[in-house]
Design an enzyme around this catalytic site. Structure first.
Site, mmCIF file in Angstrom:
data_model
loop_
_atom_site.group_PDB
_atom_site.id
_atom_site.type_symbol
_atom_site.label_atom_id
_atom_site.label_comp_id
_atom_site.label_asym_id
_atom_site.label_seq_id
_atom_site.Cartn_x
_atom_site.Cartn_y
_atom_site.Cartn_z
ATOM 1 N N ALA A 46 0.833 -1.199 0.000
ATOM 2 C CA ALA A 46 0.000 0.000 0.000
ATOM 3 C C ALA A 46 0.874 1.258 0.000
ATOM 4 O O ALA A 46 0.670 2.161 -0.818
ATOM 5 C CB ALA A 46 -0.938 -0.008 1.204
ATOM 6 N N HIS A 97 -5.326 -17.914 10.675
ATOM 7 C CA HIS A 97 -5.177 -18.642 9.406
ATOM 8 C C HIS A 97 -5.085 -20.143 9.673
ATOM 9 O O HIS A 97 -4.344 -20.568 10.550
ATOM 10 C CB HIS A 97 -3.907 -18.149 8.705
ATOM 11 N N SER A 102 0.926 -21.521 2.637
ATOM 12 C CA SER A 102 -0.102 -20.838 1.844
ATOM 13 C C SER A 102 -1.395 -21.626 1.717
ATOM 14 O O SER A 102 -1.409 -22.836 1.535
ATOM 15 C CB SER A 102 0.435 -20.574 0.443
ATOM 16 N N ARG A 127 -11.190 -19.074 5.649
ATOM 17 C CA ARG A 127 -10.187 -19.238 6.701
ATOM 18 C C ARG A 127 -10.785 -19.357 8.097
ATOM 19 O O ARG A 127 -10.373 -20.202 8.886
ATOM 20 C CB ARG A 127 -9.240 -18.045 6.671
ATOM 21 N N ARG A 173 -11.156 -11.939 6.213
ATOM 22 C CA ARG A 173 -10.623 -11.660 4.882
ATOM 23 C C ARG A 173 -10.466 -12.953 4.099
ATOM 24 O O ARG A 173 -10.010 -13.963 4.647
ATOM 25 C CB ARG A 173 -9.264 -10.962 4.994
ATOM 26 N N LEU A 190 -3.345 -8.520 -0.802
ATOM 27 C CA LEU A 190 -2.477 -7.900 -1.808
ATOM 28 C C LEU A 190 -3.315 -7.012 -2.715
ATOM 29 O O LEU A 190 -2.931 -5.896 -3.073
ATOM 30 C CB LEU A 190 -1.768 -8.988 -2.629
#
Lengths: 636, 246
Positions: A43, A265, A283, A329, A434, A440
């Site tokens: 950002a 997560h 991931s 998640r 999220r 990203l």
């Protein structure tokens, strides 16, 4: 009641009408404006580069030795974009819908729609910069699937997508540094926000090599300083990630929104001991080809290869047949906790579940799996000493991302005029949970495409360079910062800052982690002040404050975590419902899913600081769902 | 596995102008599951509680991608495990009773800040000289308008994996930065997006590299051996080719 200043009109036209309504600034006048950008992750770097290209004078600050080391670099799996290159029915509306639903109806529709619209431009921009995305044999871009979605819209660069996107933004930033529009201050940490007549006009910084405190004045300030995951001590964040910039802005009057929305997560490497300084993410993309399971029987201690298929519980596939291993998640994490609480967890301490690739390796061959996830498999092997091609990975949920952050309006400006907040540091786009590959996307949408317009709208009404650094607010801020550093240095107690950080982390994880109750939160709220008190009596910071002193940096950040943690728990206590990552055990459906209370809690809670020892004031921004009907989230 | 008792010989140096020296420390009861940096955390925690300055070292992500950690372990940057940063090096690779020697990156272009911390801003300045594609935000064509052969995309990625840690410089007897510079040159040389500026880029980055005081490459290939991302010296050959063409 907070007003987000959302433009009128149909949702698909709001952003265009915002842009049309904003008057451009004369190029000759742009260079008179100075913009401070704190943080150089996706950002911050993209915002600084874009503002520099437009001709503003920009200064960037990061505590790392180089802008390239910001923690965006560690994002693995990918970035979403509604390109529909796969012809599988994706669209701006579907990405919008998935994100609103994934956030459990606690995000702002207008912001999320804009995010989905801008997603397509991000990929174009990054490809043009030379980001080496994965390609197919025809030379076109490849996609994969991520949790919470039934389409393939995730663009990726092996398991290092964040790194490649950040290096793209870092390149754009470097180009502006070379052009002289951006000045970069690495190893410089923001200590305070300067607010003059209610407007953000600068920051106080500490040079981490010399200890020098300095005031930097500007016409507006942009915070892109990331999330506050390490309030739990152990998280997948970098060890330097901290809440200091946003928390100190909060103490200067910026509202902190939804701090209780934290993401745990599901696929991280389980903790191996008390020495551990961080947890490592595996991931979510792995869930494309890996199957999650635990033994069917409680306390089954057999090695996994001796457990026959019929005695395995692929619990995500069983409970959520349509999304299966790609359930979002929050849901996957809770399901893992549930089976471990039932005594069916695997590995040391029973806090782990298997992520098994054997079926995919049989079906696709090891080469394909290596091409897709090679670096992740290597990383797993390095950390655990086990070979995941031969035995299933063991994974367990860990703190990963924080959806809460400083409150911002549609233009990403906080309630303090002139203070803009981007990326993970703000609260607006992900609601209570999220979705994967969306961080990203948000960081780059905010920095490349939203902020350049909204900053210009604001600056149109600001006289450039109006404030001098001799203002009383500036000298007062410098003095206060100096005093707080002296205070930290002069305790000379017996414990390291890490000692208190770990103590805080234990309370936060146990009482305010994957499951929260009124009782646990009240317990945390009574324990946190005790640790804070002990910290100020007994912390030890050796060395000098006029020198490179990593212990001082850490102590200063821990001091903020020790205050901020209380705000987080208070927010969790007052939100008497379950939604997304905020799971209150008192509020669940019969089958153990999060039970929202839309009547009473379909709003953003934004907290206003009222002074040390005072209870902060809880403001509300009502959330209107005009384009997507509120519904119980289902991934079955 | 049982706990390890280790001896450390660590380079301590107050700042760039003072004289440094090795100092010995004991590191008892180290779990083999710890990372190398977590082992140093334990040693440091003890120093802090004795009101002594801990060993200064850099780290951030602790998962091998940010490039912050930088130390020479028993003579090898990041230690002897191939393709591994110090933060991902685990103590199970060490033997009980072993003495471990820990030093900073040593190169003229990386001035020492404190103990194991050096100043690597020279790398940023080389990137600023030309390590980018000149494309303003908003001016990009549709992503699929640019086709890239899969093999080229893979080659570009292999080079782009550089984390900018500086191990290549620390390992090189000439303190050459050719692997670092080559990795950016190679990434963009394999992509059509990088083509228009290839000559200017190669010239500008090499000139900045020289100005920073990095040495020349004499093909010893130490850099490739220690690179935590296992970047091949192919990128140095490509850097030379691109520079010659410019």
């Amino acid at each position: 009641m907070l007003n987000a200043s959302i433009p009128e009109g149909p949702i698909a036209d709001k952003w265009a009408s915002y842009c049309d309504a904003s008057k451009p600034i004369n190029p000759a006048n742009k260079r008179k404006y100075h913009v401070i950008v704190v943080g150089t992750g996706l950002a911050g770097a993209s915002a600084a580069a874009s503002l520099g290209e437009l001709g503003f004078r920009v200064s960037t600050f990061c505590f790392q030795d180089s802008p390239r080391r910001a923690h965006s670099i560690a994002a693995q799996g990918g970035i979403n974009a509604a390109k529909n290159y796969k012809n599988d029915g994706d669209s701006v509306h579907r990405l919008f819908y998935d994100t609103i639903k994934g956030g459990d109806f606690r995000s702002r529709e207008a912001n999320v729609y804009r995010l989905a619209q801008l997603s397509v431009k991000i990929i174009d921009q990054c490809v043009a910069q030379g980001v080496p995305f994965a390609r197919e044999y025809g030379g076109l871009l490849d996609n994969r699937s991520f949790g919470g979605s039934l389409v393939s819209r995730t663009f990726y660069a092996r398991g290092q997508t964040g790194q490649q996107l950040l290096l793209g933004a870092y390149g754009a930033l470097n180009r502006q540094i070379a052009a002289g529009t951006v000045k970069s201050y690495p190893r410089t940490e923001m200590q305070d926000l300067v607010v003059i007549d209610g407007q953000a006009k600068g920051i106080i910084t500490r040079d981490l090599l010399t200890g020098e405190l300095r005031a930097h004045m500007a016409d507006c300030v942009v915070l892109a300083t990331g999330g506050y995951g390490p309030v739990f001590y152990l998280s997948t964040n970098a060890v330097g990630c901290n809440v200091t910039a946003t928390y100190r802005a909060y103490k200067k009057g910026a509202f902190f929104a939804n701090p209780c929305y934290t993401q745990i997560h599901p696929t991280c490497i389980p903790q191996s001991g008390d020495h551990q300084s961080k947890l490592t993410l595996m991931s979510e993309s792995l869930r494309n080809d890996g199957r999650v399971w635990v033994p069917l029987k409680k306390g089954d201690a057999r090695p996994q290869e001796q457990i026959p298929e019929s005695e395995r519980d692929y619990y995500l596939e069983r409970k959520y047949p349509s999304y299966g291993n790609l359930a979002p998640r929050d849901i996957s994490s809770r399901a893992a906790k549930q089976v471990c609480d039932e005594g069916r967890g695997v590995g040391p301490g029973g806090r782990g579940v298997y992520l098994d690739f054997s079926d995919s390796i049989k079906r696709l061959g090891q080469d394909v799996i290596t091409a897709r996830y090679g670096n992740l498999f290597d990383m797993y092997a390095k950390i655990t000493g086990e070979n995941p091609y031969q035995t299933p990975m063991r994974i367990y949920p860990a703190v990963h991302y924080t959806m809460g952050g400083l409150w911002v309006d549609y233009g990403l400006m906080s309630n303090l005029p002139g203070l803009f907040v981007l990326g993970e540091a703000n609260f607006s786009d992900h609601g209570a949970n999220r979705l994967g590959a969306s961080a990203l996307m948000q960081g780059l949408a905010d920095g490349y495409f939203v902020l350049p317009y909204t900053v210009a709208s604001y600056l149109n009404h600001v006289k450039p360079g109006a404030i001098k650094n001799t203002d009383a607010q500036v000298t007062g801020g410098l003095r206060e910062t100096h005093e707080s550093i002296v205070r930290l240095m002069s305790v000379r107690g017996k414990h390291s800052p890490d000692y208190f950080h770990r103590e805080l982390g234990k309370i936060m994880w146990n009482d305010c982690g994957m499951a929260r109750t009124e009782q646990s939160l009240k317990n945390a709220l009574s324990e946190i002040p005790k640790i804070r008190e002990a910290f100020w009596k007994d912390v030890c910071v050796p060395g000098s404050s006029q020198d490179y002193n990593p212990v001082l940096e850490k102590a200063s950040r821990v001091a903020d975590f020790l205050e901020f943690a209380e705000l987080l728990c208070l927010d969790a206590l007052e939100r008497r419902e379950s939604c997304g990552g905020h799971f209150r055990e008192e509020f669940q459906t019969e089958d153990g899913e999060a039970k929202r209370d839309d009547k009473n809690f379909s709003h953003v809670a934004a907290w206003e600081y009222r002074g040390s020892g005072q209870k902060p004031t809880r403001h509300q921004e009502e959330l209107a769902f005009e384009n997507i009907a509120l519904a119980q989230r289902s991934y079955k | 596995m049982s706990l390890l008792n280790l001896k450390l010989r660590v380079w301590r140096q107050k700042n760039g102008t003072s004289k440094g020296a090795f100092v010995n420390y004991d590191a008892p009861n180290i779990s083999p599951d710890m990372s190398f940096l977590e082992m140093l955390d334990v040693v440091n925690e003890k120093l802090i509680t004795q009101n002594q300055e801990p060993i200064a070292f850099e780290s951030d992500c602790r998962e091998g991608i940010c490039g912050a950690c930088s130390m020479v372990i028993n003579g090898i940057p990041h230690g002897k495990e191939r393709g591994t940063t110090a933060c991902q090096l685990h103590m199970r690779h060490f033997k009980n009773g072993e003495t471990i020697v820990i030093e900073p990156w040593r190169a003229r272009a990386f001035p020492l800040i404190k103990d194991l911390v050096v100043d690597r801003t020279a790398f940023d300045r080389i990137q600023q000289a030309g390590g980018f594609v000149s494309v303003n935000t908003g001016s990009a064509p549709d992503a699929h308008a640019i086709l890239v052969h899969k093999d080229n995309a893979e080659k570009a990625f292999d080079a782009a994996a550089c984390i900018g840690c500086g191990a290549c410089v620390a390992a090189c007897k000439n303190a050459s930065a050719m692997l670092f510079v080559g990795s950016k040159i190679s990434q963009l040389a394999h992509l059509p997006q990088g083509d228009p500026e290839r000559k200017r880029r190669a010239k500008a980055m090499v000139m900045q590299m020289d100005a920073e005081g990095f040495g020349s490459c004499t093909n010893t290939l130490e850099c490739e051996a220690v690179c935590p991302k296992e970047i091949s010296t192919r990128v140095i050959a490509e850097l030379n080719w691109e520079f010659m063409r410019s």
